[in-house]
Design a protein around this motif. Structure first.
Motif, short mmCIF file in Angstrom:
data_model
loop_
_atom_site.label_atom_id
_atom_site.label_comp_id
_atom_site.label_asym_id
_atom_site.label_seq_id
_atom_site.Cartn_x
_atom_site.Cartn_y
_atom_site.Cartn_z
N GLU A 1 1.96 -0.76 4.52
CA GLU A 1 1.96 -2.20 4.81
C GLU A 1 2.05 -3.03 3.53
O GLU A 1 1.69 -2.59 2.45
CB GLU A 1 0.70 -2.59 5.58
N THR B 1 -6.79 -6.31 4.21
CA THR B 1 -6.73 -4.86 4.39
C THR B 1 -5.30 -4.45 4.74
O THR B 1 -4.69 -5.04 5.63
CB THR B 1 -7.68 -4.40 5.50
N LYS C 1 -4.18 6.09 2.61
CA LYS C 1 -5.28 5.56 3.42
C LYS C 1 -5.34 4.04 3.22
O LYS C 1 -4.80 3.51 2.23
CB LYS C 1 -6.60 6.20 3.03
N PRO C 2 -5.97 3.31 4.13
CA PRO C 2 -6.07 1.86 3.98
C PRO C 2 -6.89 1.46 2.76
O PRO C 2 -7.75 2.22 2.29
CB PRO C 2 -6.76 1.42 5.28
N ASN D 1 0.85 -1.18 0.00
CA ASN D 1 0.00 0.00 0.00
C ASN D 1 0.89 1.24 0.00
O ASN D 1 1.56 1.53 0.98
CB ASN D 1 -0.91 -0.02 1.24
N LYS E 1 -2.84 -1.14 5.73
CA LYS E 1 -2.67 0.26 6.10
C LYS E 1 -1.58 0.88 5.23
O LYS E 1 -0.81 0.15 4.60
CB LYS E 1 -2.29 0.35 7.58
N SER F 1 -8.65 -2.41 0.87
CA SER F 1 -8.88 -3.85 0.97
C SER F 1 -8.96 -4.45 -0.42
O SER F 1 -9.39 -3.79 -1.38
CB SER F 1 -10.17 -4.14 1.73
#
Length: 304
Positions: free
Chosen positions: A290, A285, A162-163, A158, A287, A165
């Motif tokens: 990550e 998901t 923002k996160p 990522n 972050k 999924s």
């Protein structure tokens, strides 16, 4: 791209070529005669042959060769979704995109000595960000080991603020002698979502999965992470090992459905079975910053 292993007798080869449409392909070979062929379109593995020269992956004779569409067969990368949902296309967009050879990949989690491999990279285009507004880096390492094992390691990072999924699957078409002679082991007692019954949840009752009609299931939370496809007529067993991929998709369209699929021959369902390592029921998901890793390891052993 290629690591022959310091101080080892192992010799592997990596060849970059183009198909008849001018799309880049990478061929991996080992000294025993095993090989794998990977297309830069979709990062799709199109062929995997073991040392006896036998093709282990199925590709339809009616597969449509189109620079904008994935080929029906091989191993396709399904990301960022597996099912049709929202504005994203069925099985996501990664399998339709042109990947690039990653010349400077970060260290991968498993050592690659005595293996031949290629690293590919996909980043979103401006058009991708319009339909799925998340910045990511998707890396894929395809490895052919000295023993002919095929390993695929995908890493999604990522790089968004923002996160987000996503779902993921290695959509794998195995080549079979006859679907009626095949059994799948390692799924017993597991719950599965049956796509033929609106994703209703059932529990596998049999000791092994055999095939007499259409099957379209997602087995969830596979604790063992090992599934075996036993082909009695070809006297071989394909062993599927996976990490970071809790689910297993099993699909065969059977006779009626096959006749509605334009890029699949009417009788070809008899020679193929999809068994996918996947993460579908519970999306992953990440972050910001990550990274997720999913590994698929395929091996073949003679069986009686």
């Amino acid at each position: 791209m290629n690591n022959s292993g310091a101080g080892s007798d192992y010799v592997g080869a990596v060849e970059v070529t183009k198909d008849k449409n001018g799309i880049g392909q990478v061929v991996l070979r080992n000294h025993r005669g095993a090989s794998a062929r990977v297309s830069l379109q979709g990062g799709q593995v199109l062929s995997w042959k073991w040392e006896r020269g036998q093709e282990l992956l199925f590709t339809s004779s009616k597969a449509i060769i189109n620079p904008l569409k994935p080929l029906r067969g091989g191993i396709a990368i399904c990301f960022p979704q597996f099912r049709s949902r929202g504005s994203l296309e069925h099985h996501g967009f990664a399998r339709n995109k042109m990947w690039v050879i990653d010349q400077d990949p970060p260290p991968f989690p498993s050592g690659s000595s005595e293996k031949t491999y290629i690293d590919l990279l996909l980043k979103p285009s401006e058009d991708d960000l319009k339909i799925w507004p998340h910045s990511f880096e998707l890396r894929l390492r395809v490895t052919l080991a000295e023993d002919g094992y095929l390993t695929m390691i995908s890493r999604v990072r990522n790089v968004n603020s923002k996160p987000f999924s996503f779902s993921f699957a290695y959509h794998t078409y195995f080549s079979l002698s006859d679907i009626s002679e095949v059994r799948v082991e390692g799924l017993e007692t597991l719950d599965y979502l049956d796509n033929l019954y609106n994703q209703e949840r059932f529990t596998e009752q049999g000791d092994a999965l055999t095939f007499e009609s259409e099957v379209d299931r997602v087995y969830v939370d596979c604790c063992s992470n090992v599934v075996a496809v036993l082909d009695h007529e070809k006297k071989r067993t394909i062993v599927i090992r996976k990490e970071g991929l809790p689910d297993v998709v099993v699909w065969n369209p059977w006779e009626k459905k096959s006749k509605t699929i334009v890029d699949l021959g009417d009788e070809e369902y008899k020679q193929m079975l999809c068994v996918d390592g996947a993460a579908i029921e519970k999306p992953i998901t990440l972050k910001p910053g990550e990274e997720w890793t999913g590994l698929l390891d395929l091996s073949v052993v003679p069986s009686t």
